[in-house]
Design an enzyme around this catalytic site. Structure first.
Site, PDB file in Angstrom:
ATOM      1  N   ASP A 204       5.246  -4.215  -6.104  1.00 54.02           N
ATOM      2  CA  ASP A 204       6.326  -3.263  -6.376  1.00 54.02           C
ATOM      3  C   ASP A 204       7.492  -3.439  -5.408  1.00 54.02           C
ATOM      4  O   ASP A 204       8.489  -2.723  -5.503  1.00 54.02           O
ATOM      5  CB  ASP A 204       5.794  -1.820  -6.298  1.00 54.02           C
ATOM      6  CG  ASP A 204       6.759  -0.809  -6.894  1.00 54.02           C
ATOM      7  OD1 ASP A 204       7.451  -1.151  -7.864  1.00 54.02           O
ATOM      8  OD2 ASP A 204       6.832   0.316  -6.368  1.00 54.02           O
ATOM      9  N   SER A 228      11.383   3.172 -10.182  1.00 51.65           N
ATOM     10  CA  SER A 228      10.542   2.427 -11.115  1.00 51.65           C
ATOM     11  C   SER A 228      10.141   3.333 -12.276  1.00 51.65           C
ATOM     12  O   SER A 228       9.742   4.483 -12.069  1.00 51.65           O
ATOM     13  CB  SER A 228       9.281   1.915 -10.409  1.00 51.65           C
ATOM     14  OG  SER A 228       9.619   1.069  -9.333  1.00 51.65           O
ATOM     15  N   GLN A 278       8.740  -5.189 -14.747  1.00 48.25           N
ATOM     16  CA  GLN A 278       9.068  -3.834 -14.317  1.00 48.25           C
ATOM     17  C   GLN A 278      10.429  -3.442 -14.890  1.00 48.25           C
ATOM     18  O   GLN A 278      11.373  -4.229 -14.840  1.00 48.25           O
ATOM     19  CB  GLN A 278       9.103  -3.723 -12.796  1.00 48.25           C
ATOM     20  CG  GLN A 278       9.350  -2.303 -12.302  1.00 48.25           C
ATOM     21  CD  GLN A 278       9.386  -2.217 -10.784  1.00 48.25           C
ATOM     22  OE1 GLN A 278      10.461  -2.298 -10.206  1.00 48.25           O
ATOM     23  NE2 GLN A 278       8.235  -2.060 -10.161  1.00 48.25           N
TER      24      GLN A 278
END
Length: 287
Positions: A204, A228, A278
């Site tokens: 991430d 996110s 993502q």
């Protein structure tokens, strides 16, 4: 938290009921819970409910609400299917009874089959680059306050960006980024579930910011709300985390206040460990 042992302790959850687990949070430079922490803890919870001979091959998740650093997170695993080769689970993370995150993940028996992969990009080696901590030490007072705060936070990983955009230069860049990363203070050996959880945690970092690069002349961390929205990982090969890993990210599109990114993580030897995608919020802050 600045060692891999501390990270594994953070990821490892406490069982508080049938298929129900509890975890704590660690500050990573943001006022909210770090997304990689929630993904890795949810994966840990799911791993507790599958047979030992099955390993995660993919996960798909949504960030629903920002997590509160001061509150425990409860992870509830739902057993969806136990098949002959594949096992499927879903995990919901809650704080104060409210869902903040959900994930579906699939596990598979180890099997032999056809293999191929894309080549690793030819980029500058990590021994020729400076790290986030070195950037903070050398240029900390010159950096925008938000960036300085973020790069100076203690972490269980070290990062060495291949491309370092100048935050003071009003210039747009190609929507591509490459960052070397390495876990701190590794021990001799880790099980495959732990390796997957460590990779999930690291995946991430340095992703959403790639979608900002084509707009760097006008958009930055100070005037853009970033968060996110979803995160997916496909695990291809057993990770070797004893040396540097390369995260290569491309952002094919940004529209409607969302930026989409796809990434690949390679071993130093060039093996493709995993792929990821993502999508994140990129909303201009209205002053």
């Amino acid at each position: 938290m600045n060692t891999t042992s501390e990270l594994i302790k953070l990821i490892t959850l406490k069982k508080i009921g049938d298929n129900l687990y509890e975890g704590e949070s660690s500050y990573m430079g943001s006022p909210n819970v770090f997304g990689g922490q929630v993904v890795s803890q949810a994966l840990h919870a799911a791993y507790q409910t599958v047979p030992n001979d099955r390993f995660c091959h993919s996960l798909h998740s949504y960030f629903i609400l920002p997590g509160n650093l001061e509150l425990p997170i409860h992870y509830e695993v739902t057993i969806l299917r136990d098949g002959g080769s594949f096992t499927t689970r879903s995990v919901t993370a809650r704080q104060n009874g409210e869902a903040i995150f959900m994930m579906a993940c699939s596990f598979q028996l180890e099997q032999e089959g056809l293999e191929h992969q894309i080549p690793m990009p030819n980029v500058t080696s990590p021994d020729q680059l400076i790290s986030w901590s070195e950037i903070a030490n050398q240029f900390g007072t010159m950096l925008p306050k938000q960036i300085q705060k973020f790069v100076s936070a203690e972490r269980p990983l070290e990062f060495k960006p291949v491309e370092i955009p100048n935050p003071f230069e009003k210039k747009d860049y190609d929507p591509i980024s490459n960052v070397w990363m390495k876990f701190n203070d590794l021990e001799d050996d880790y099980s495959l579930p732990i390796l997957h959880q460590l990779i999930a945690y690291s995946s991430d970092y340095n992703v959403l910011s790639t979608a900002l690069m084509p707009h760097a002349s006008k958009a930055h961390f100070g005037n853009t709300q970033l968060a996110s929205l979803d995160h997916s990982i496909w695990f291809h090969r057993k990770p070797n985390i004893n040396d540097w890993l390369l995260l290569h990210v491309e952002s094919p599109s940004a529209s409607n206040t969302r930026g989409f990114n796809k990434g690949s993580i390679f071993n130093l030897s060039g093996e493709l460990i995993c792929s990821l995608t993502q999508e994140g919020l990129m909303r201009p802050i209205q002053r």
